[in-house]
Every structure is written in C-alpha cells, then in structure tokens.
Scaffold this motif. Sequence first.
Motif, mmCIF file in Angstrom:
data_model
loop_
_atom_site.group_PDB
_atom_site.id
_atom_site.type_symbol
_atom_site.label_atom_id
_atom_site.label_comp_id
_atom_site.label_asym_id
_atom_site.label_seq_id
_atom_site.Cartn_x
_atom_site.Cartn_y
_atom_site.Cartn_z
ATOM 1 N N PRO A 113 0.800 -1.229 0.000
ATOM 2 C CA PRO A 113 0.000 0.000 0.000
ATOM 3 C C PRO A 113 0.832 1.278 0.000
ATOM 4 C CG PRO A 113 -0.825 -1.567 1.627
ATOM 5 C CD PRO A 113 0.499 -2.071 1.175
ATOM 6 N N THR A 114 2.000 1.265 0.633
ATOM 7 C CA THR A 114 2.811 2.472 0.748
ATOM 8 C C THR A 114 4.021 2.477 -0.191
ATOM 9 O OG1 THR A 114 4.090 1.463 2.553
ATOM 10 C CG2 THR A 114 2.156 2.782 3.154
ATOM 11 N N TRP A 115 4.145 1.448 -1.016
ATOM 12 C CA TRP A 115 5.338 1.321 -1.839
ATOM 13 C C TRP A 115 5.570 2.512 -2.780
ATOM 14 C CZ3 TRP A 115 9.900 0.011 -1.920
ATOM 15 C CH2 TRP A 115 10.630 -0.233 -3.085
ATOM 16 N N PRO A 116 4.566 3.064 -3.436
ATOM 17 C CA PRO A 116 4.828 4.218 -4.311
ATOM 18 C C PRO A 116 5.505 5.378 -3.582
ATOM 19 C CG PRO A 116 2.663 3.340 -4.763
ATOM 20 C CD PRO A 116 3.160 2.626 -3.535
ATOM 21 N N ALA A 117 5.143 5.595 -2.314
ATOM 22 C CA ALA A 117 5.784 6.677 -1.555
ATOM 23 C C ALA A 117 7.140 6.250 -1.007
ATOM 24 C CB ALA A 117 4.876 7.121 -0.414
ATOM 25 N N VAL A 118 7.214 5.027 -0.487
ATOM 26 C CA VAL A 118 8.454 4.552 0.126
ATOM 27 C C VAL A 118 9.585 4.463 -0.891
ATOM 28 C CG1 VAL A 118 9.552 2.574 1.254
ATOM 29 C CG2 VAL A 118 7.280 3.315 1.975
ATOM 30 N N ARG A 119 9.299 4.026 -2.091
ATOM 31 C CA ARG A 119 10.361 3.835 -3.079
ATOM 32 C C ARG A 119 11.041 5.152 -3.432
ATOM 33 N NH1 ARG A 119 8.105 1.401 -8.524
ATOM 34 N NH2 ARG A 119 10.373 1.217 -8.778
ATOM 35 N N PRO B 117 2.999 -11.497 -5.160
ATOM 36 C CA PRO B 117 1.902 -10.539 -5.070
ATOM 37 C C PRO B 117 1.388 -10.420 -3.643
ATOM 38 C CG PRO B 117 1.118 -12.610 -5.999
ATOM 39 C CD PRO B 117 2.621 -12.731 -5.887
ATOM 40 N N PRO B 118 0.831 -9.274 -3.272
ATOM 41 C CA PRO B 118 0.262 -9.102 -1.929
ATOM 42 C C PRO B 118 -0.889 -10.076 -1.684
ATOM 43 C CG PRO B 118 0.502 -6.990 -3.043
ATOM 44 C CD PRO B 118 0.746 -8.046 -4.076
ATOM 45 N N ALA B 119 -1.082 -10.437 -0.438
ATOM 46 C CA ALA B 119 -2.179 -11.335 -0.059
ATOM 47 C C ALA B 119 -3.451 -10.535 0.183
ATOM 48 C CB ALA B 119 -1.801 -12.103 1.205
ATOM 49 N N ASP B 120 -4.602 -11.177 -0.040
ATOM 50 C CA ASP B 120 -5.861 -10.539 0.330
ATOM 51 C C ASP B 120 -6.110 -10.756 1.821
ATOM 52 O OD1 ASP B 120 -6.791 -13.156 0.597
ATOM 53 O OD2 ASP B 120 -7.865 -13.143 -1.312
ATOM 54 N N ALA B 121 -7.220 -10.224 2.334
ATOM 55 C CA ALA B 121 -7.474 -10.269 3.774
ATOM 56 C C ALA B 121 -7.552 -11.696 4.303
ATOM 57 C CB ALA B 121 -8.763 -9.508 4.100
ATOM 58 N N ALA B 122 -8.264 -12.556 3.590
ATOM 59 C CA ALA B 122 -8.419 -13.940 4.053
ATOM 60 C C ALA B 122 -7.077 -14.667 4.074
ATOM 61 C CB ALA B 122 -9.417 -14.681 3.166
ATOM 62 N N GLU B 123 -6.262 -14.440 3.038
ATOM 63 C CA GLU B 123 -4.959 -15.088 2.974
ATOM 64 C C GLU B 123 -4.030 -14.545 4.058
ATOM 65 O OE1 GLU B 123 -1.752 -17.490 1.407
ATOM 66 O OE2 GLU B 123 -3.929 -17.609 1.574
ATOM 67 N N LEU B 124 -4.124 -13.254 4.354
ATOM 68 C CA LEU B 124 -3.283 -12.666 5.388
ATOM 69 C C LEU B 124 -3.613 -13.266 6.758
ATOM 70 C CD1 LEU B 124 -1.090 -10.648 6.100
ATOM 71 C CD2 LEU B 124 -2.862 -8.899 6.339
ATOM 72 N N VAL B 125 -4.878 -13.489 7.032
ATOM 73 C CA VAL B 125 -5.268 -14.136 8.290
ATOM 74 C C VAL B 125 -4.658 -15.533 8.371
ATOM 75 C CG1 VAL B 125 -7.209 -15.077 9.595
ATOM 76 C CG2 VAL B 125 -7.379 -12.786 8.586
ATOM 77 N N ARG B 126 -4.706 -16.278 7.274
ATOM 78 C CA ARG B 126 -4.116 -17.619 7.258
ATOM 79 C C ARG B 126 -2.609 -17.554 7.495
ATOM 80 N NH1 ARG B 126 -1.118 -20.988 4.648
ATOM 81 N NH2 ARG B 126 -0.591 -19.473 3.026
ATOM 82 N N LEU B 127 -1.956 -16.587 6.869
ATOM 83 C CA LEU B 127 -0.512 -16.456 7.008
ATOM 84 C C LEU B 127 -0.115 -16.090 8.439
ATOM 85 C CD1 LEU B 127 0.221 -14.567 3.682
ATOM 86 C CD2 LEU B 127 1.034 -16.854 4.261
#
Length: 229
Positions: A76-82, A101-111
């Motif tokens: 989410p912040t990569w455009p500014a951070v880079r 690729p970034p994970a979606d919400a459900a995948e992030l909970v699993r991770l």
Amino acid sequence: AVPAPLDGPPLPGPVRVALVADPGGRGVHPAVREALTAAADALSDAGYDVTEVADVPRHDEALEAYGRITLTEFAPTWPAVRQLLGDGGDRYIQLALEQTPPADAAELVRLMGAWLGIRRSWAEFLDACPLLLGPVFTEPPVEPGLESRDAAGRQRVADGMRLCTVTSFVGVPAVAVPTGIRDGLPCGVQVVGRAFREDLCLAAAQEIEDRLGVLAPVDPRPAAAAETR
C-alpha cells in the motif's frame, strides 16, 4: 513489558547445539561447510554437545509466509516509500513485489496463523537444543549490488541468506562470528538461540572466537597497497 534479564538461568549439563549446514536443502558452498565444521569443532572442544541435524523447523513454509506477509505490508505504501530509496535503491523490493503478489485479507489471516505455528515449532526445537549453529550466507561473499541487478541476482542473494530470513521471521536472537579467510574472502557462521537468550549465543560465540582467533572486520593490507603506488 517482558522481563528479560541480561543473563538467563544456567542450563543443566552440556549445552546442546544443533548444527544445520544446509537450511532447506538448497545447497551450501564447501567453504561455508568448512567454516561450520571449524566452529562445531571449537564448540565441542569447549564442552558443548554438538549434533548435526537435517534441517530447521518448517524452513520453506517460513520463507513463503515471511515473503507474503512483508510484501503485503509494503504494497500500500510502496509508491511513496520507493521515492525515499533513490534510483536503484528500490530494485530489490521491486523485484520481490513482482515475484510475490500481496495477499488478500483472508490469505493474510491464514498467514498470520502460520506464523504463530512456525514460532511454536521453533520454540519446541530450541527447547530440545538451546542453540543452533548454521550459515550466515550459504556461499562466499558475492559482488556488491547483485541483489538488485535482476531477478536471478535477487533470488541468489535471498537464497544465500535464507537462514537469517527465517530466524528474523521467528524472532529469535543470533550472533554472527567470523571463522577465517578463504581465497581472500571472509567466512563466518551464526549461532542462534532461544528467545531472550542472547547470553547463550554470545557465550558460544566467545568460545568460537577464543579458538579460531579474532578477525578484524577490515584488512587494509598496507603492504599490497604500497606495491600498487
């Protein structure tokens, strides 16, 4: 706050050390293997109980979860951070984002659940063997900038430092110890310990250093420099 004194309680009997020469089974350079053998022999000579084991707990799963979680946080912040990293300084993370690729919400909970499970597996592993001896990097030092050159270079560096990635993800202390010079390049190992037991890591590192010698981080080689003038 977690009460974490500088020195933990002494362990009964010889301290057990698990030697893992090739984390994940992806290959290790002979020079690194020799460094690990030298460090293991030094610890054995100091009274440690060193046993080689096949691998660390859930190695590949930890690497996959680490990559997905961290890059999901970056996205989410990569455009500014880079912009803060400057031209070329952003290449390593950009290459990683293209690969993972970034994970979606459900995948992030699993991770996040996987992360907790991996930390538990490591706690059990280090309960049986309070220390782990392994490579810092699984090959000799590579040329500067390789990790940002292209996808192959980034992957080579990521593979080389894979044990550091896993232990950072798990959240356990480690100390890197030089072991000597091979073909003009420094070699070393790392000693990993239980959570909040930096004292065990440092004590083992001291024993290795006492037997293999103290190596300066930089050798200016004044004689060689004088010959080129």
